[in-house]
Design an enzyme around this catalytic site. Sequence first.
Site, PDB file in Angstrom:
ATOM      1  N   PRO A  25       0.849  -1.197   0.000  1.00 53.30           N
ATOM      2  CA  PRO A  25       0.000   0.000   0.000  1.00 53.30           C
ATOM      3  C   PRO A  25       0.883   1.243   0.000  1.00 53.30           C
ATOM      4  O   PRO A  25       1.791   1.360   0.830  1.00 53.30           O
ATOM      5  CB  PRO A  25      -0.792  -0.135   1.303  1.00 53.30           C
ATOM      6  CG  PRO A  25       0.045  -1.015   2.174  1.00 53.30           C
ATOM      7  CD  PRO A  25       0.836  -1.901   1.281  1.00 53.30           C
ATOM      8  N   MET A  26       0.635   2.160  -0.933  1.00 55.35           N
ATOM      9  CA  MET A  26       1.445   3.372  -1.025  1.00 55.35           C
ATOM     10  C   MET A  26       0.546   4.581  -1.207  1.00 55.35           C
ATOM     11  O   MET A  26      -0.202   4.666  -2.197  1.00 55.35           O
ATOM     12  CB  MET A  26       2.445   3.270  -2.176  1.00 55.35           C
ATOM     13  CG  MET A  26       3.590   2.321  -1.898  1.00 55.35           C
ATOM     14  SD  MET A  26       4.670   2.073  -3.330  1.00 55.35           S
ATOM     15  CE  MET A  26       3.712   0.856  -4.258  1.00 55.35           C
ATOM     16  N   ALA A  27       0.595   5.492  -0.252  1.00 53.54           N
ATOM     17  CA  ALA A  27      -0.263   6.674  -0.265  1.00 53.54           C
ATOM     18  C   ALA A  27      -0.012   7.497  -1.514  1.00 53.54           C
ATOM     19  O   ALA A  27       1.128   7.799  -1.865  1.00 53.54           O
ATOM     20  CB  ALA A  27      -0.011   7.518   0.982  1.00 53.54           C
ATOM     21  N   GLN A  84      -5.540  -0.886   3.880  1.00 54.92           N
ATOM     22  CA  GLN A  84      -4.701  -0.482   5.010  1.00 54.92           C
ATOM     23  C   GLN A  84      -5.275   0.770   5.663  1.00 54.92           C
ATOM     24  O   GLN A  84      -5.639   1.727   4.969  1.00 54.92           O
ATOM     25  CB  GLN A  84      -3.269  -0.202   4.553  1.00 54.92           C
ATOM     26  CG  GLN A  84      -2.334   0.076   5.736  1.00 54.92           C
ATOM     27  CD  GLN A  84      -0.922   0.403   5.301  1.00 54.92           C
ATOM     28  OE1 GLN A  84      -0.652   1.500   4.834  1.00 54.92           O
ATOM     29  NE2 GLN A  84      -0.014  -0.550   5.460  1.00 54.92           N
ATOM     30  N   CYS A 115       4.462   3.977   8.638  1.00 57.54           N
ATOM     31  CA  CYS A 115       4.624   5.236   7.910  1.00 57.54           C
ATOM     32  C   CYS A 115       5.525   6.198   8.692  1.00 57.54           C
ATOM     33  O   CYS A 115       5.264   6.492   9.864  1.00 57.54           O
ATOM     34  CB  CYS A 115       3.279   5.896   7.654  1.00 57.54           C
ATOM     35  SG  CYS A 115       3.410   7.464   6.742  1.00 57.54           S
ATOM     36  N   GLY A 219      11.363  -4.031   1.194  1.00 55.93           N
ATOM     37  CA  GLY A 219      12.447  -3.060   1.106  1.00 55.93           C
ATOM     38  C   GLY A 219      13.442  -3.369   0.007  1.00 55.93           C
ATOM     39  O   GLY A 219      14.042  -4.452  -0.018  1.00 55.93           O
ATOM     40  N   ASP A 220      13.578  -2.441  -0.954  1.00 57.79           N
ATOM     41  CA  ASP A 220      14.612  -2.505  -2.004  1.00 57.79           C
ATOM     42  C   ASP A 220      14.419  -3.625  -3.011  1.00 57.79           C
ATOM     43  O   ASP A 220      15.368  -3.995  -3.719  1.00 57.79           O
ATOM     44  CB  ASP A 220      16.012  -2.629  -1.391  1.00 57.79           C
ATOM     45  CG  ASP A 220      16.394  -1.452  -0.517  1.00 57.79           C
ATOM     46  OD1 ASP A 220      15.694  -0.422  -0.577  1.00 57.79           O
ATOM     47  OD2 ASP A 220      17.375  -1.560   0.232  1.00 57.79           O
TER      48      ASP A 220
END
Length: 356
Positions: A25-27, A84, A115, A219-220
């Site tokens: 999930p990315m705002a 989320q 976050c 991550g990455d």
Amino acid sequence: MPRPFPPPAFRIGDLVVDPPILQAPMAGFTNAAFRQMVREYGGTGLIATEMVNARGFVWMDENEAEHPERLWGVAEEPRPLAVQIWDNDPETMAKVGHRLVEEYRVSVVDINFGCPVRQVTEKAHSGSYLLRTPQRMFEIISRLVKACAPTPVTAKIRLGCSPESVNCNEVARVVEEAGAAALTVHGRTAKDMFRGHADWDRISEIKAHLTQIPLIGNGDLDSAEKVVDAFRNYDVDGVMIARACLGRPWLFAQSAAALRGQPIPPEPSLPEQRQCMLHHYDLVKERFGEEKGTILMRKYACCYAQGKYGARHFRTHVAGVSSAEEFYRVVEEYFPMKTKEEIRAEREAEQAGSMT
């Protein structure tokens, strides 16, 4: 110990996540249009919405306002789907979780404890701020689990608030004891933001502190090869791909193929990538209208151009568009259509020609 390869599917409650690859999930990014793009390419076991402000949801509901824009498409789109939410009040979170389960029939309710953005942490005392108070996290999770049952509740965290206060092992135990069905860990602290490299060794160590629920590493992960390496080298049940997929919704399909031991599908050609971006634009424009949709599409367009020769020139021009006519013109004139390798080969050929 590292998990066997290829990695098996895993469960979040009764939900089977297969392949064991999740979309983060990315705002501001993972709205319904983006989620549709990801689904069209395939390769994900679980897709997620943008994070939803629980307190804002309750206010809109009590004032009979339209439900949050970030829930656009949720009621109708295919499952499985995770939503989320974030806040620091157990009762508010429980109220929203219950609504998501009863009204929207979501597959998973995920809690954002990761976050690092100041507006969420210092101003709202939510997100990664709550890593300072594991007992509060326990209250939020346990209350939400009861409100959402039998729909599973999951949590996403960071390693800690800062490199000096890493407490992910303690927090992991709290998350499991509170009844969460899975834990996702981003391998940086909140203070790190997105600087440096994700610490997958730290992520892997958390597995020993969980007895029943799956661990998902984040991550990455910006290539299929890195996804394979994560499963081969670290003790995780699943992986979550975040920022790297924003201009490359096909990354999940590439990663899933690699996990199956199949040839990794090549990157789409630049004309194909441009067409993908234009299809994405059509979906955004259909929902928000031409002006708002065009403005929203600016950031996605920049993601599609990232890493390509001429990307900076394209970003400069696309950042100011406000109509479909302007958008199409800028794409036609400035979207990168040659790879860096092709440009280099052309230059070498020109230099060779000038020397003869």
